[in-house]
Design an enzyme around this catalytic site. Structure first.
Site, PDB file in Angstrom:
ATOM      1  N   ASP A  83       0.962  -1.094   0.075  1.00  0.00           N
ATOM      2  CA  ASP A  83       0.108  -0.180   0.273  1.00  0.00           C
ATOM      3  C   ASP A  83       0.779   1.185  -0.329  1.00  0.00           C
ATOM      4  OD1 ASP A  83      -3.007   0.708   1.275  1.00  0.00           O
ATOM      5  OD2 ASP A  83      -1.935   2.315   0.779  1.00  0.00           O
ATOM      6  N   TYR A 118     -13.379   8.424 -12.292  1.00  0.00           N
ATOM      7  CA  TYR A 118     -12.954   7.738 -11.636  1.00  0.00           C
ATOM      8  C   TYR A 118     -13.175   6.803 -12.515  1.00  0.00           C
ATOM      9  CZ  TYR A 118     -14.332   4.174  -8.678  1.00  0.00           C
ATOM     10  OH  TYR A 118     -14.382   2.322  -7.680  1.00  0.00           O
ATOM     11  N   GLU A 178      -7.930   5.348  -6.459  1.00  0.00           N
ATOM     12  CA  GLU A 178      -7.909   6.228  -6.504  1.00  0.00           C
ATOM     13  C   GLU A 178      -9.676   6.204  -6.368  1.00  0.00           C
ATOM     14  OE1 GLU A 178      -6.948   8.910  -4.732  1.00  0.00           O
ATOM     15  OE2 GLU A 178      -5.238   8.284  -4.654  1.00  0.00           O
ATOM     16  N   THR A 219     -15.885  -2.047 -10.586  1.00  0.00           N
ATOM     17  CA  THR A 219     -16.933  -1.194  -9.864  1.00  0.00           C
ATOM     18  C   THR A 219     -18.058  -1.152 -10.559  1.00  0.00           C
ATOM     19  OG1 THR A 219     -18.032   0.459  -9.550  1.00  0.00           O
ATOM     20  CG2 THR A 219     -15.326   0.331 -10.824  1.00  0.00           C
ATOM     21  N   ASP A 220     -18.996  -1.887  -9.692  1.00  0.00           N
ATOM     22  CA  ASP A 220     -20.962  -1.359 -11.230  1.00  0.00           C
ATOM     23  C   ASP A 220     -20.274   0.020 -12.077  1.00  0.00           C
ATOM     24  OD1 ASP A 220     -21.154   0.120  -8.713  1.00  0.00           O
ATOM     25  OD2 ASP A 220     -23.181  -0.652  -8.898  1.00  0.00           O
ATOM     26  N   GLU A 221     -19.984   1.018 -11.686  1.00  0.00           N
ATOM     27  CA  GLU A 221     -19.868   2.390 -12.279  1.00  0.00           C
ATOM     28  C   GLU A 221     -19.306   1.951 -13.070  1.00  0.00           C
ATOM     29  OE1 GLU A 221     -18.673   5.997  -9.772  1.00  0.00           O
ATOM     30  OE2 GLU A 221     -19.105   4.607  -8.206  1.00  0.00           O
ATOM     31  N   LYS A 270     -11.028   3.189 -14.199  1.00  0.00           N
ATOM     32  CA  LYS A 270     -10.996   1.870 -13.302  1.00  0.00           C
ATOM     33  C   LYS A 270     -11.845   1.256 -15.158  1.00  0.00           C
ATOM     34  CE  LYS A 270     -11.985   0.185 -10.151  1.00  0.00           C
ATOM     35  NZ  LYS A 270     -10.152  -0.738  -8.838  1.00  0.00           N
TER      36      LYS A 270
HETATM   37  P1  NAD Z   1     -10.063   3.416  -0.650  1.00  0.00           P
HETATM   38  O1  NAD Z   1     -10.223   4.177  -0.985  1.00  0.00           O
HETATM   39  O2  NAD Z   1     -10.230   2.936   0.589  1.00  0.00           O
HETATM   40  O3  NAD Z   1      -8.447   2.438  -0.141  1.00  0.00           O
HETATM   41  C1  NAD Z   1      -8.079   2.338  -1.178  1.00  0.00           C
HETATM   42  C2  NAD Z   1      -6.518   2.030  -0.420  1.00  0.00           C
HETATM   43  O4  NAD Z   1      -5.554   1.950  -1.992  1.00  0.00           O
HETATM   44  C3  NAD Z   1      -5.567   3.056   0.540  1.00  0.00           C
HETATM   45  O5  NAD Z   1      -5.301   2.137   1.353  1.00  0.00           O
HETATM   46  C4  NAD Z   1      -4.261   3.547  -0.587  1.00  0.00           C
HETATM   47  O6  NAD Z   1      -3.351   4.282   0.094  1.00  0.00           O
HETATM   48  C5  NAD Z   1      -3.989   2.620  -1.567  1.00  0.00           C
HETATM   49  N1  NAD Z   1      -4.116   3.152  -3.134  1.00  0.00           N
HETATM   50  C6  NAD Z   1      -4.128   4.424  -3.311  1.00  0.00           C
HETATM   51  N2  NAD Z   1      -2.805   4.454  -4.832  1.00  0.00           N
HETATM   52  C7  NAD Z   1      -1.951   3.177  -4.509  1.00  0.00           C
HETATM   53  C8  NAD Z   1      -0.630   2.983  -5.443  1.00  0.00           C
HETATM   54  N3  NAD Z   1      -0.665   3.706  -6.317  1.00  0.00           N
HETATM   55  N4  NAD Z   1      -0.070   1.602  -4.737  1.00  0.00           N
HETATM   56  C9  NAD Z   1      -0.391   1.380  -3.749  1.00  0.00           C
HETATM   57  N5  NAD Z   1      -1.777   1.526  -2.971  1.00  0.00           N
HETATM   58  C10 NAD Z   1      -2.195   2.920  -3.312  1.00  0.00           C
HETATM   59  O7  NAD Z   1     -11.013   2.334  -1.717  1.00  0.00           O
HETATM   60  P2  NAD Z   1     -12.000   0.750  -1.356  1.00  0.00           P
HETATM   61  O8  NAD Z   1     -13.248   2.066  -1.153  1.00  0.00           O
HETATM   62  O9  NAD Z   1     -11.366   0.444  -0.220  1.00  0.00           O
HETATM   63  O10 NAD Z   1     -11.460   0.656  -2.489  1.00  0.00           O
HETATM   64  C11 NAD Z   1     -10.792  -0.199  -3.333  1.00  0.00           C
HETATM   65  C12 NAD Z   1     -11.445  -1.041  -4.167  1.00  0.00           C
HETATM   66  O11 NAD Z   1     -12.681  -1.528  -4.351  1.00  0.00           O
HETATM   67  C13 NAD Z   1     -10.950   0.428  -5.502  1.00  0.00           C
HETATM   68  O12 NAD Z   1     -10.501  -0.929  -6.862  1.00  0.00           O
HETATM   69  C14 NAD Z   1     -11.676   0.157  -5.581  1.00  0.00           C
HETATM   70  O13 NAD Z   1     -11.897   0.967  -7.294  1.00  0.00           O
HETATM   71  C15 NAD Z   1     -12.785  -0.952  -5.560  1.00  0.00           C
HETATM   72  N6  NAD Z   1     -14.573  -0.427  -5.295  1.00  0.00           N
HETATM   73  C16 NAD Z   1     -14.955   0.050  -4.100  1.00  0.00           C
HETATM   74  C17 NAD Z   1     -16.514   0.239  -3.624  1.00  0.00           C
HETATM   75  C18 NAD Z   1     -16.596   1.118  -2.507  1.00  0.00           C
HETATM   76  O14 NAD Z   1     -18.347   0.902  -2.328  1.00  0.00           O
HETATM   77  N7  NAD Z   1     -15.734   1.206  -1.768  1.00  0.00           N
HETATM   78  C19 NAD Z   1     -17.220  -0.812  -4.570  1.00  0.00           C
HETATM   79  C20 NAD Z   1     -16.599  -1.343  -5.501  1.00  0.00           C
HETATM   80  C21 NAD Z   1     -15.280  -1.596  -6.035  1.00  0.00           C
HETATM   81  O1  TDX Z   2     -21.623  14.086   1.030  1.00  0.00           O
HETATM   82  C1  TDX Z   2     -22.247  13.289  -0.430  1.00  0.00           C
HETATM   83  N1  TDX Z   2     -23.140  13.396  -0.613  1.00  0.00           N
HETATM   84  C2  TDX Z   2     -24.367  12.636  -1.106  1.00  0.00           C
HETATM   85  O2  TDX Z   2     -25.568  13.092  -1.831  1.00  0.00           O
HETATM   86  C3  TDX Z   2     -21.854  12.301  -0.468  1.00  0.00           C
HETATM   87  C4  TDX Z   2     -20.229  11.953   0.091  1.00  0.00           C
HETATM   88  C5  TDX Z   2     -22.139  11.314  -1.865  1.00  0.00           C
HETATM   89  N2  TDX Z   2     -23.628  12.077  -1.948  1.00  0.00           N
HETATM   90  C6  TDX Z   2     -24.713  10.715  -2.829  1.00  0.00           C
HETATM   91  C7  TDX Z   2     -23.219  10.037  -4.087  1.00  0.00           C
HETATM   92  C8  TDX Z   2     -23.794   9.022  -4.645  1.00  0.00           C
HETATM   93  O3  TDX Z   2     -24.832   9.392  -5.210  1.00  0.00           O
HETATM   94  O4  TDX Z   2     -24.497   9.855  -2.190  1.00  0.00           O
HETATM   95  C9  TDX Z   2     -24.009   8.645  -3.461  1.00  0.00           C
HETATM   96  C10 TDX Z   2     -22.948   7.632  -2.399  1.00  0.00           C
HETATM   97  O5  TDX Z   2     -21.856   8.818  -2.991  1.00  0.00           O
HETATM   98  P1  TDX Z   2     -20.857   8.216  -2.537  1.00  0.00           P
HETATM   99  O6  TDX Z   2     -20.557   7.042  -0.916  1.00  0.00           O
HETATM  100  O7  TDX Z   2     -19.328   9.107  -3.118  1.00  0.00           O
HETATM  101  O8  TDX Z   2     -20.511   6.883  -3.410  1.00  0.00           O
HETATM  102  P2  TDX Z   2     -20.695   6.827  -5.314  1.00  0.00           P
HETATM  103  O9  TDX Z   2     -19.946   7.870  -5.928  1.00  0.00           O
HETATM  104  O10 TDX Z   2     -21.487   5.555  -5.472  1.00  0.00           O
HETATM  105  O11 TDX Z   2     -18.891   5.354  -5.532  1.00  0.00           O
HETATM  106  C11 TDX Z   2     -19.070   4.407  -4.870  1.00  0.00           C
HETATM  107  O12 TDX Z   2     -19.511   3.583  -4.955  1.00  0.00           O
HETATM  108  C12 TDX Z   2     -18.954   2.218  -6.094  1.00  0.00           C
HETATM  109  C13 TDX Z   2     -17.301   4.098  -4.101  1.00  0.00           C
HETATM  110  O13 TDX Z   2     -16.878   5.538  -3.512  1.00  0.00           O
HETATM  111  C14 TDX Z   2     -16.836   4.049  -5.126  1.00  0.00           C
HETATM  112  O14 TDX Z   2     -15.425   3.818  -4.905  1.00  0.00           O
HETATM  113  C15 TDX Z   2     -17.226   2.572  -5.846  1.00  0.00           C
HETATM  114  O15 TDX Z   2     -16.980   1.987  -7.056  1.00  0.00           O
END
Ligand code: NAD
Ligand code: TDX
Length: 339
Positions: free
Chosen positions: A34, A151, A85, A126-128, A155
């Site tokens: 990381d 973003y 990211e 991600t589903d996005e 991805k």
């Molecule tokens: P997060 O932002 O919480 O964590 C990302 C981690 O990656 C951090 O620990 C950061 O330090 C590390 N990182 C960033 N750049 C790096 C680099 N260049 N080299 C090594 N490490 C690096 O993200 P998350 O929410 O845990 O998501 C993890 C994965 O799952 C991502 O690929 C994201 O696209 C995917 N994902 C997230 C969600 C969601 O709802 N959070 C849903 C579907 C998929």
């Molecule tokens: O302050 C806020 N107010 C608000 O209305 C924030 C932070 C978000 N939102 C809305 C935007 C979205 O419709 O809420 C929804 C969820 O937002 P986020 O938590 O930023 O998630 P989203 O943009 O849906 O993306 C997340 O799910 C898919 C993760 O961040 C991604 O990493 C993942 O791939």
């Protein structure tokens, strides 16, 4: 499997995945790579850092020499790439780090894994990448990619690189695409942890636009179990979707959080909408259910209450992030300051 490398293990999902795998597979060694960006928090894995099967290596997936060194230290059975990211709003402000880590970093991992003949590579996507739905329908693994934010575009680019390596080189890559996760250790910039921590501090919560956007929520442990199932039983070259079958408008979810935290609708602050804001995501996860024997196990109401309880019990975890104090834990452990 004896040794796996997890990238991005100090983030939200990666740290939950590492904890889950160490518990479920006692003989398995896990190396966590990381870069400790703002989203990487070494404190997320404090409870496992003395486990003999766990090792942390600070570095970026964009750093080829570093990745080559870690991968070649010992035979590696699989690489699981969580490093990214991950926040859509940040990608709107500056897409540069998203292109670097999400695309270039993935390319480095693919190249190094390919030349080191790592037998399995799993890309956590991600589903996005499928874009946005209207009121009807679901994303399946066959839905064309149509990402709408920097973003999700980065991805999708990474997913296409994995696909290209599978087809061109017979590379053993697999892809998972999951809907919105919630649970412990989520960085408090994302909707659920931001709103819980604001409400706990007596602050308002910023709802984008009218709050009518729909997300499909899944507990992070159900996602982790899906990644585990894909790693163990998934077919090379395939994509697997995961979702929680829990669609909610943001405003409905906001009202649930407000009620559970004993506040009133006066806490709601409607703010300018996110540019290009995707209206609705919803996942069809029949393939994962049929082919991997996976199913979401955590009901949303129980999972949300448990998540609120975790944030209530761990307010200092949030405060250390808000104040920046969490960055000093690395220095304490390794004697080196984080940039
Ligand atoms: P997060 O932002 O919480 O964590 C990302 C981690 O990656 C951090 O620990 C950061 O330090 C590390 N990182 C960033 N750049 C790096 C680099 N260049 N080299 C090594 N490490 C690096 O993200 P998350 O929410 O845990 O998501 C993890 C994965 O799952 C991502 O690929 C994201 O696209 C995917 N994902 C997230 C969600 C969601 O709802 N959070 C849903 C579907 C998929
Ligand atoms: O302050 C806020 N107010 C608000 O209305 C924030 C932070 C978000 N939102 C809305 C935007 C979205 O419709 O809420 C929804 C969820 O937002 P986020 O938590 O930023 O998630 P989203 O943009 O849906 O993306 C997340 O799910 C898919 C993760 O961040 C991604 O990493 C993942 O791939």
């Amino acid at each position: 499997m004896q040794r796996i490398i997890v990238t991005g293990g100090c983030g939200f999902i990666g740290s939950n995945f590492i904890r889950h795998m160490l518990t479920q597979h006692p003989g398995l060694s896990i190396v966590n790579i990381d870069a400790l960006t703002y989203a990487g928090n070494l404190e997320n894995l404090r409870d496992v850092e003395s486990n003999a099967n766990y090792e942390f290596q600070k570095g970026s997936i964009c750093d080829r020499e570093f990745i080559e060194r870690v991968i070649s230290e010992k035979p590696t059975d699989a690489v699981i790439n969580f490093a990214a990211e991950s926040h859509v709003d940040r990608s709107i402000l500056d897409s540069g780090p998203f292109v670097q880590t999400n695309i270039v970093g993935t390319q480095v991992l693919l190249d190094v894994c390919r030349s080191a003949k790592v037998p399995r590579y799993l890309q956590v996507s991600t589903d996005e990448v499928y874009g946005s739905l209207g009121a009807e329908g679901f994303f399946t693994e066959e839905t064309p990619l149509a990402p709408n934010s920097p973003y999700s575009s980065s991805k999708a680019a990474a997913d296409l690189l994995v696909r290209g390596y599978v087809h061109t080189f017979g590379f053993p890559g697999l892809i998972t695409r999951c809907s919105n996760n919630y649970g412990p250790y989520q960085f408090p910039e994302k909707l659920i942890p931001l709103f819980i921590s604001n409400l706990l501090r007596g602050e308002s919560v910023p709802v984008y636009g009218k709050g009518d956007n729909v997300r499909d929520w899944i507990h992070v442990l159900d996602h982790c179990r899906g990644i585990e199932a894909t790693l163990l039983r998934g077919k090379v070259g395939e994509v697997y979707n995961f979702g929680g079958r829990t669609e909610l408008q943001n405003i409905e979810l906001t009202r649930m959080l407000i009620k559970l935290l004993g506040k009133t609708d006066e806490s709601i602050r409607y703010v300018t909408d996110r540019p290009g804001h995707d209206l609705r995501y919803a996942i069809d996860c029949a393939k994962a259910e049929e082919e991997l024997g996976w199913q979401p196990q955590v009901g949303f109401e129980a999972g949300l209450q448990e998540t609120i309880d975790w944030y209530v019990a761990n307010q200092d975890w949030v405060e250390r992030i808000r104040s920046g104090a969490y960055r000093s834990y690395y220095e304490q452990q390794y004697g080196e300051r984080l940039a």
